[in-house]
Design a protein around this motif. Structure first.
Motif, mmCIF file in Angstrom:
data_model
loop_
_atom_site.group_PDB
_atom_site.id
_atom_site.type_symbol
_atom_site.label_atom_id
_atom_site.label_comp_id
_atom_site.label_asym_id
_atom_site.label_seq_id
_atom_site.Cartn_x
_atom_site.Cartn_y
_atom_site.Cartn_z
ATOM 1 N N ARG A 19 3.333 9.406 -26.189
ATOM 2 C CA ARG A 19 4.427 10.023 -26.951
ATOM 3 C C ARG A 19 5.730 9.834 -26.165
ATOM 4 O O ARG A 19 5.876 10.327 -25.058
ATOM 5 N N LYS A 20 6.679 9.125 -26.747
ATOM 6 C CA LYS A 20 7.839 8.667 -26.000
ATOM 7 C C LYS A 20 8.705 9.785 -25.430
ATOM 8 O O LYS A 20 9.229 9.666 -24.331
ATOM 9 N N ASP A 21 8.862 10.887 -26.150
ATOM 10 C CA ASP A 21 9.693 11.963 -25.619
ATOM 11 C C ASP A 21 9.006 12.695 -24.468
ATOM 12 O O ASP A 21 9.659 13.154 -23.530
ATOM 13 N N HIS A 22 7.681 12.770 -24.489
ATOM 14 C CA HIS A 22 6.953 13.380 -23.374
ATOM 15 C C HIS A 22 6.922 12.443 -22.168
ATOM 16 O O HIS A 22 7.081 12.868 -21.031
ATOM 17 N N PHE A 23 6.694 11.153 -22.440
ATOM 18 C CA PHE A 23 6.611 10.183 -21.353
ATOM 19 C C PHE A 23 7.904 10.118 -20.541
ATOM 20 O O PHE A 23 7.887 10.062 -19.322
ATOM 21 N N ILE A 24 9.038 10.149 -21.236
ATOM 22 C CA ILE A 24 10.307 10.014 -20.523
ATOM 23 C C ILE A 24 10.533 11.193 -19.585
ATOM 24 O O ILE A 24 11.114 11.053 -18.509
ATOM 25 N N LYS A 25 10.043 12.375 -19.973
ATOM 26 C CA LYS A 25 10.151 13.544 -19.090
ATOM 27 C C LYS A 25 9.268 13.373 -17.860
ATOM 28 O O LYS A 25 9.646 13.738 -16.744
ATOM 29 N N LEU A 26 8.078 12.803 -18.051
ATOM 30 C CA LEU A 26 7.194 12.528 -16.910
ATOM 31 C C LEU A 26 7.816 11.484 -15.983
ATOM 32 O O LEU A 26 7.767 11.616 -14.760
ATOM 33 N N ALA A 27 8.401 10.457 -16.562
ATOM 34 C CA ALA A 27 8.969 9.358 -15.774
ATOM 35 C C ALA A 27 10.203 9.796 -14.989
ATOM 36 O O ALA A 27 10.520 9.210 -13.954
ATOM 37 N N ALA A 28 10.876 10.836 -15.473
ATOM 38 C CA ALA A 28 12.122 11.273 -14.829
ATOM 39 C C ALA A 28 11.925 11.641 -13.363
ATOM 40 O O ALA A 28 12.833 11.498 -12.559
#
Length: 198
Positions: free
Chosen positions: A113-122
């Motif tokens: 899920r792109k919005d969750h992934f970007i938070k993890l990647a941050a």
């Protein structure tokens, strides 16, 4: 090292074909199972056997039964699901009698899920500015962004620097994100890890 391995790849995509070639170079037996009659990997000389299986979306239990039978009859040691099949195999992985190379469903959802992934990647990378389309207030700035559905693949459901008119037509805006457009070289990598070891 792989000469005693019988590997089942679920999905017959070009990625599966690349995996099959890699495993065959290392003397593994390679089996592919897919819902389609003629995926690209079916005809490769790197694939020892091909099985057509029922689609898990319509019949998860039947899908599971077919995988269990293949694993038993072909003495499968390792199962590697690809693409969307990964989600379905993750649901049943504890019932399969071999090593299944897939994470739990909760982690898969977080990564896909792109919005969750970007938070993890941050916490690990520099990331582009990312907001939900519902919160994207200045549509006149759309030329500086890429818009993606939160669940999508292969650049499906994506608009790169779209006009304001295109964005106004999007329904279910909460299911889309806006990401700052960053020009540069694209990289794509695939690897399999277990407990932090590739």
């Amino acid at each position: 090292m792989l000469s005693n391995k019988n590997i089942l790849i679920v999905g017959g995509s070009p990625v599966a074909l690349d995996l099959a070639r890699s495993f065959k170079r290392n003397n593994a037996k390679v089996i592919i199972a897919d819902v389609y009659h003629s995926p690209v990997s079916r005809w490769s000389n790197c694939v020892d056997k091909y099985f057509r299986i029922p689609p898990p979306v319509q019949a998860l239990e039947n899908f599971k039964t077919h995988l269990e039978r293949i694993i038993l009859e072909e003495n499968i040691t390792d199962c590697i699901p690809t693409y969307e099949d990964s989600f379905h195999v993750s649901k049943i992985k504890n019932t399969l009698n071999c090593k299944v190379w897939i994470s739990d469903l909760e982690l898969l959802n977080s990564l896909h899920r792109k919005d969750h992934f970007i938070k993890l990647a941050a916490g690990y990378f520099d990331i582009p500015k990312t907001i939900n389309l519902n919160e994207f207030e200045n549509l006149s700035q759309s030329q500086n962004f890429i818009f993606k559905q939160i669940y999508s693949r292969f650049a499906n459901s994506i608009y790169i620097k779209p006009s304001q008119k295109v964005l106004e037509k999007i329904e279910s805006k909460s299911e889309w994100i806006a990401q700052e457009f960053i020009d540069g070289i694209e990289y794509c990598a695939y690897s399999i890890w277990e407990n932090g070891v590739c």
